[in-house]
Write an enzyme that holds these catalytic residues in place. Structure first.
Site, short mmCIF file in Angstrom:
data_model
loop_
_atom_site.label_atom_id
_atom_site.label_comp_id
_atom_site.label_asym_id
_atom_site.label_seq_id
_atom_site.Cartn_x
_atom_site.Cartn_y
_atom_site.Cartn_z
CB CYS A 5 -1.31 7.21 1.39
SG CYS A 5 -2.62 6.31 2.22
CD GLU A 43 -1.88 2.30 1.45
OE1 GLU A 43 -1.70 3.10 0.50
OE2 GLU A 43 -1.82 2.62 2.63
CD GLU A 45 2.69 10.21 -1.52
OE1 GLU A 45 1.66 9.94 -0.89
OE2 GLU A 45 3.60 9.39 -1.74
#
Length: 493
Positions: free
Chosen positions: A286, A252, A385
């Site tokens: 996230c 993940e 990110e």
């Protein structure tokens, strides 16, 4: 609460120092001061933890009736509810997350343990319609073995629950590696697990850095499955390490989640969702909605409203109930954000608010809500990110155009769509290449809702009824029901 806390690792039901007595300190992001010291695990410490888990797996734990394992999961849930405020304080000090969020999180995360407790006796096998006479063939699901769970610093209770709960429910044993950025919460949590009386070795918690601790854990020959949440670079190392033990891996990873607001959207609702999606938890999520696409007709008006909202967000100490956004977790992250913003502006990005260190940054890792207009989504803040409160805003004209733009990124974790047109909401959500799409809402979780992405956001799902099967293996058993002996294998015809 003591000013300086000392923790030990939890291996085989005992609290132990690192074998070589090495330690490292955890910093409070609010003031950049050391507040806790934890053991730094060596490869030998990792081996002790894994051997302990293997011994427990070979013992009674997987042989317990499912309803007995369920009792331990429900006991963990009870401990979380009873100690939610304590866990919240520790997590806030260690990570900088707002106390008003962390103190309630443990209560809700308890629901995950109850959910998987309810599934312990719901995972069934099958009888196969086999093509051989006098044969009864069945499949059963059996536990895998030792699970390595690697937890990041953010959302620790959630990201532990979606690994630990299904693993225990199915009879596996677990070694948890806490984040080196904020390890204290895991040790406080395992104190609560210990109170349930769970057998020794079933749950172990270690702390340390990627090498040697993480490397030794993910390449250990007795580890059968690795459940990892974190960044893509670390994930690549884990995949390489897993070649040593041929373990199963679920990842993940990060995201650069796109959000589209169409001209017919309820603007107040969209403003609330976007604010929560990128500025909630200081953008350190996230699934943060960090790429915003606004349809041309509403672009200027909506953007001005969003800037006004962002400018009013109150930065402050995470224990202050009036604080709306706390510090980042590390100085390194603050520097990365600053550097990326600078590059974006140099390449044509237009800073609309924030973008520079706050006065509070002289003490801790504070960074204000930041909005940057971008001509395209290949500018640095729009492409990468950042794990911070930085929103890149862009225009679009048509539905087809925005779908293409939303999909033009290496990540595929989350996404958002705001529109009153149900048909459009369904079309766009279906077309977006992401594991999660929120329509007219954002940043929600549930024990029954699968969580996970695609592309560079990883693979595998956490939470939801199907995820429990990932902590099992299918075993096929053949029964010969004939009264006659098997035929001579060397007789032909």
């Amino acid at each position: 609460m003591p000013k300086f806390k000392e923790y030990k690792m939890y291996i085989n039901g005992e609290w132990v120092d690192a074998e070589d007595k090495k330690t490292f300190e955890s910093l409070n992001p609010e003031n950049n001061e050391s507040w806790a010291v934890v053991p730094e695990a060596s490869a030998k410490d990792v081996d002790k933890a894994v051997q302990s888990a293997q011994k427990a797996f070979e013992g009674e734990w997987p042989k317990l009736f499912p309803k007995e394992r369920a009792k331990y999961l429900r006991a963990i849930a009870s401990q979380l509810r009873e100690n939610a405020e304590l866990l919240g304080k520790i997590e806030t000090i260690d990570t900088g997350k707002l106390f008003r969020e962390t103190k309630t999180q443990a209560n809700y995360i308890a629901e995950y343990y109850d959910y998987f407790a309810g599934l312990t006796d719901k995972v069934e096998g099958t009888v196969l319609p086999i093509d051989k006479p006098d044969m009864q063939v069945i499949t059963t699901r059996i536990p895998i073995g030792v699970i390595a769970a690697i937890i990041p610093w953010n959302s620790q209770m959630l990201l532990t629950a979606v690994k630990l709960a299904p693993a225990l429910a199915m009879g596996n044993t677990v070694v948890i590696k806490s984040s080196e950025l904020a390890p204290a919460t895991m040790f406080e949590f395992v104190k609560l697990i210990e109170k349930t009386g769970i057998p020794k070795g079933v749950v172990n918690v270690i702390s340390g850095f990627g090498d040697p601790c993480g490397k030794a854990l993910t390449s250990h020959t007795l580890v059968e499955r690795i459940a990892f949440t974190g960044g893509p670079e670390t994930a690549r190392h884990i995949i390489k390490n897993s070649a040593e033990n041929l373990s199963q891996v679920s990842l993940e990873l990060g995201g650069k989640s796109p959000v589209a607001v169409f001209e017919d959207a309820d603007q107040d609702n969209a403003l609330n969702g976007i604010t929560a999606g990128i500025f909630g938890a200081s953008g350190q999520s996230c699934i943060a909605g960090s790429r915003l696409y606004l349809q041309n007709k509403i672009y200027d008006n909506f953007l001005n409203k969003l800037i006004e909202r962002a400018n009013k967000i109150k930065l402050g100490g995470p224990m202050d109930p009036d604080t709306q956004m706390g510090p980042l977790t590390s100085f390194k992250q603050l520097e990365i954000i600053e550097k990326t913003i600078k590059l974006t502006i140099e390449q044509g990005g237009k800073l609309r608010c924030g973008g520079k260190r706050h006065a509070l940054s002289n003490k801790g890792y504070y960074f204000p809500a930041t909005i940057i207009e971008c001509e395209n989504h290949n500018l640095p803040t729009a492409k990468n990110e950042l794990f911070g409160p930085v929103l890149s805003v862009m225009k679009f004209e048509t539905e087809e155009e925005v779908i293409n733009k939303m999909n033009d990124n290496q990540y595929g974790l989350s996404s958002g769509v705001y529109t009153k047109d149900l048909g459009r909401g369904l079309r766009v959500s279906k077309a977006i290449r992401a594991g999660i799409t929120f329509v007219n809402t954002y940043r929600l979780i549930s024990p029954s809702a699968p969580f996970g992405g695609m592309k560079d956001s990883g693979y595998g799902k956490e939470a939801g009824i199907e995820s429990i099967k990932d902590y099992t293996r299918i075993k096929t058993t053949w029964f010969n029901t004939s009264k006659k002996p098997m035929s001579d294998p060397f007789t032909m015809g």
